[in-house]
Design a protein around this motif. Structure first.
Motif, PDB file in Angstrom:
ATOM      1  N   GLY A 119       0.815  -1.220   0.000  1.00  0.00           N
ATOM      2  CA  GLY A 119       0.000   0.000   0.000  1.00  0.00           C
ATOM      3  C   GLY A 119       0.842   1.260   0.000  1.00  0.00           C
ATOM      4  N   CYS A 120       1.819   1.326   0.902  1.00  0.00           N
ATOM      5  CA  CYS A 120       2.673   2.516   0.959  1.00  0.00           C
ATOM      6  C   CYS A 120       3.539   2.624  -0.296  1.00  0.00           C
ATOM      7  N   GLY A 121       3.969   1.480  -0.833  1.00  0.00           N
ATOM      8  CA  GLY A 121       4.757   1.513  -2.057  1.00  0.00           C
ATOM      9  C   GLY A 121       3.981   2.096  -3.219  1.00  0.00           C
ATOM     10  N   VAL A 122       2.715   1.716  -3.339  1.00  0.00           N
ATOM     11  CA  VAL A 122       1.866   2.267  -4.406  1.00  0.00           C
ATOM     12  C   VAL A 122       1.656   3.761  -4.201  1.00  0.00           C
ATOM     13  N   ILE A 123       1.391   4.165  -2.955  1.00  0.00           N
ATOM     14  CA  ILE A 123       1.216   5.591  -2.662  1.00  0.00           C
ATOM     15  C   ILE A 123       2.493   6.357  -3.015  1.00  0.00           C
ATOM     16  N   GLY A 124       3.640   5.838  -2.593  1.00  0.00           N
ATOM     17  CA  GLY A 124       4.903   6.509  -2.874  1.00  0.00           C
ATOM     18  C   GLY A 124       5.235   6.580  -4.348  1.00  0.00           C
ATOM     19  N   HIS A 125       4.795   5.591  -5.105  1.00  0.00           N
ATOM     20  CA  HIS A 125       5.117   5.544  -6.532  1.00  0.00           C
ATOM     21  C   HIS A 125       4.254   6.495  -7.344  1.00  0.00           C
ATOM     22  N   PHE A 126       2.982   6.591  -7.017  1.00  0.00           N
ATOM     23  CA  PHE A 126       2.060   7.368  -7.852  1.00  0.00           C
ATOM     24  C   PHE A 126       1.796   8.778  -7.343  1.00  0.00           C
ATOM     25  N   ILE A 127       2.291   9.095  -6.156  1.00  0.00           N
ATOM     26  CA  ILE A 127       2.185  10.484  -5.676  1.00  0.00           C
ATOM     27  C   ILE A 127       3.617  10.962  -5.411  1.00  0.00           C
ATOM     28  N   ALA A 128       4.457  10.804  -6.430  1.00  0.00           N
ATOM     29  CA  ALA A 128       5.895  10.949  -6.230  1.00  0.00           C
ATOM     30  C   ALA A 128       6.322  12.353  -5.813  1.00  0.00           C
ATOM     31  N   LYS A 129       5.724  13.391  -6.374  1.00  0.00           N
ATOM     32  CA  LYS A 129       6.212  14.750  -6.151  1.00  0.00           C
ATOM     33  C   LYS A 129       5.476  15.504  -5.051  1.00  0.00           C
ATOM     34  N   GLN A 130       4.319  15.024  -4.646  1.00  0.00           N
ATOM     35  CA  GLN A 130       3.539  15.725  -3.616  1.00  0.00           C
ATOM     36  C   GLN A 130       3.926  15.156  -2.249  1.00  0.00           C
ATOM     37  N   TYR A 131       5.051  15.661  -1.736  1.00  0.00           N
ATOM     38  CA  TYR A 131       5.685  15.036  -0.578  1.00  0.00           C
ATOM     39  C   TYR A 131       4.783  15.023   0.656  1.00  0.00           C
ATOM     40  N   ARG A 132       4.162  16.141   0.960  1.00  0.00           N
ATOM     41  CA  ARG A 132       3.345  16.219   2.175  1.00  0.00           C
ATOM     42  C   ARG A 132       2.120  15.310   2.066  1.00  0.00           C
ATOM     43  N   LYS A 133       1.445  15.394   0.937  1.00  0.00           N
ATOM     44  CA  LYS A 133       0.257  14.563   0.732  1.00  0.00           C
ATOM     45  C   LYS A 133       0.635  13.083   0.757  1.00  0.00           C
ATOM     46  N   LYS A 134       1.741  12.742   0.127  1.00  0.00           N
ATOM     47  CA  LYS A 134       2.195  11.357   0.089  1.00  0.00           C
ATOM     48  C   LYS A 134       2.412  10.814   1.501  1.00  0.00           C
ATOM     49  N   TRP A 135       3.097  11.580   2.324  1.00  0.00           N
ATOM     50  CA  TRP A 135       3.391  11.122   3.683  1.00  0.00           C
ATOM     51  C   TRP A 135       2.122  11.018   4.523  1.00  0.00           C
ATOM     52  N   LEU A 136       1.214  11.983   4.393  1.00  0.00           N
ATOM     53  CA  LEU A 136      -0.035  11.949   5.162  1.00  0.00           C
ATOM     54  C   LEU A 136      -0.893  10.749   4.765  1.00  0.00           C
ATOM     55  N   TYR A 137      -0.930  10.439   3.491  1.00  0.00           N
ATOM     56  CA  TYR A 137      -1.661   9.253   3.042  1.00  0.00           C
ATOM     57  C   TYR A 137      -1.059   7.988   3.647  1.00  0.00           C
ATOM     58  N   MET A 138       0.265   7.930   3.681  1.00  0.00           N
ATOM     59  CA  MET A 138       0.932   6.756   4.255  1.00  0.00           C
ATOM     60  C   MET A 138       0.652   6.631   5.750  1.00  0.00           C
ATOM     61  N   ILE A 139       0.674   7.755   6.458  1.00  0.00           N
ATOM     62  CA  ILE A 139       0.375   7.734   7.894  1.00  0.00           C
ATOM     63  C   ILE A 139      -1.029   7.192   8.136  1.00  0.00           C
ATOM     64  N   THR A 140      -1.980   7.726   7.395  1.00  0.00           N
ATOM     65  CA  THR A 140      -3.375   7.304   7.560  1.00  0.00           C
ATOM     66  C   THR A 140      -3.537   5.821   7.252  1.00  0.00           C
ATOM     67  N   TYR A 141      -2.978   5.405   6.127  1.00  0.00           N
ATOM     68  CA  TYR A 141      -3.105   4.006   5.705  1.00  0.00           C
ATOM     69  C   TYR A 141      -2.450   3.071   6.725  1.00  0.00           C
TER      70      TYR A 141
END
Length: 380
Positions: A119-141
């Motif tokens: 899950g985090c790998g997919v989030i990190g791969h497809f939201i590559a440049k939006q650093y804050r949003k990417k990290w917040l999504y990973m935290i929530t997930y």
């Protein structure tokens, strides 16, 4: 309660330390999902090591082993996407079973760790440049997966709430750590690049040129099969251009000439602005004959170019001096000096390419062994 908070605090301290240390190690290169496979694999191993360390500061309640190892997966996904995240998830999943045995808790933990990795790998791969949003999504997930895991293994609402609060707070703290490291490294790379780059033309500046010519001379001196040639270029009557059209238009001429030189050079060549209207090109793996041909081509291309200034079309000509690395004892200063001497003759309005070969050193000039050559190129 105190012991729980103490161990989670230790996890957070280890995580922040690893972030700053990793940031220091990678300050020269920006990591991303497009980094080389070798680099992403190395990130996976580094974050796996982090996850194993975090598990040494865990709390075991029933069959649940509670720590912040998910963040090691999140860091791998944040830095380089899916592949390192899966590597970390697999390694720390097996480590969980190795340390605490193969039981129901171990199988559930292994499964949920893989779920976090994917899950985090997919989030990190497809939201590559939006650093804050990417990290917040990973935290929530990851929080949701962690809560589900604890519910299956412990079913203690107090423990679940404590874990959720600590996990979220740690995630927010690490988000600011990551932002600080990323911005600091970006500033470092920008300053480093600018220190070797001419602000006006974007070419290599004098500092970068001195570094490059020393490195190329060292390589050529060691490997006798390699060749190294050097072009020194000067704009003719540039002062007149500045006086007639103004310094801003003079800067325009310098920038466009820099672009022309870059376009006429090979990808391996190093084009520099050495100061004022003087430019240079380092030609690795280039013998004297090829260097002369390149110089001819550049001279003709510049003469054919039109510089549009204030509605007028301006033709610019250049003079060039060419030198070649011919002896292991030759220094970068001598290579530049020979080209500068040729350029001096070209500036005296010589109208043809001439080769001057002479014996260098203490032996008399009548010795016919050729150790250096000079080429002067005029704009005729």
């Amino acid at each position: 309660m105190y012991y729980f908070i103490h161990e989670m605090f230790a996890n957070a301290a280890i995580l922040s330390s690893f972030i700053f240390f990793a940031g220091y190690l990678n300050r020269d290169v920006a990591l991303s999902v497009h980094s080389s496979l070798r680099t992403r694999f190395a990130i996976g191993l580094y974050c796996s090591f982090l996850g194993i360390i975090l598990m040494q500061y865990s709390i075991q309640i029933s069959e649940a082993v509670i720590d912040l190892r998910y963040f090691s997966i999140m860091l791998a996904a944040y830095l380089a996407g899916l592949i390192p995240a899966i590597i970390v998830a697999a390694i720390i999943g097996f480590a969980r079973i190795w340390f605490w045995g193969l039981n129901l808790g171990g199988l559930i933990a292994f499964s949920t760790t893989l779920i976090v990795g994917v899950g985090c790998g997919v989030i990190g791969h497809f939201i590559a440049k939006q650093y804050r949003k990417k990290w917040l999504y990973m935290i929530t997930y990851s929080t949701l997966v962690g809560v589900a895991t604890l519910y299956l293994l412990v079913r203690d609402i107090v423990i679940i709430i404590q874990f959720s609060v600590i996990f979220l707070l740690t995630g927010i703290f690490l988000m600011y750590c990551l932002r600080y490291v990323r911005e600091a490294n970006e500033n470092y790379r920008s300053i480093k690049q600018n220190s070797y780059e001419d602000a006006l033309t974007g070419l290599t500046n004098v500092r970068g040129f001195n570094k490059a010519i020393q490195e190329l001379v060292d390589v050529t001196r060691i490997n006798e099969e390699k060749q190294l040639s050097f072009l020194l270029i000067d704009i003719d009557h540039f002062k007149k251009i500045n006086d007639t059209y103004g310094h801003l238009n003079g800067d325009f001429v310098l920038k466009k000439l820099g672009q022309l030189l870059q376009s006429e050079s090979r990808s391996s060549d190093i084009v520099s602005r050495n100061g004022g209207e003087e430019f240079s090109i380092l030609l690795p793996n280039c013998d004297k004959e090829d260097a002369v041909q390149i110089a001819k081509r550049i001279r003709k291309s510049v003469e054919a170019a039109l510089f549009h200034i204030n509605g007028a079309q301006l033709n610019v000509t250049i003079s060039l001096g060419v030198s070649n690395f011919t002896s292991p004892s030759m220094t970068p200063e001598q290579l530049v000096q020979e080209a500068d001497e040729c350029l001096y003759f070209a500036k005296r309005d010589l109208v043809e390419i001439k080769l001057q070969c002479e014996k260098t050193g203490s032996l008399p000039l009548k010795n016919k062994k050729l150790q250096s050559f000079k080429v002067r190129i005029d704009h005729a």
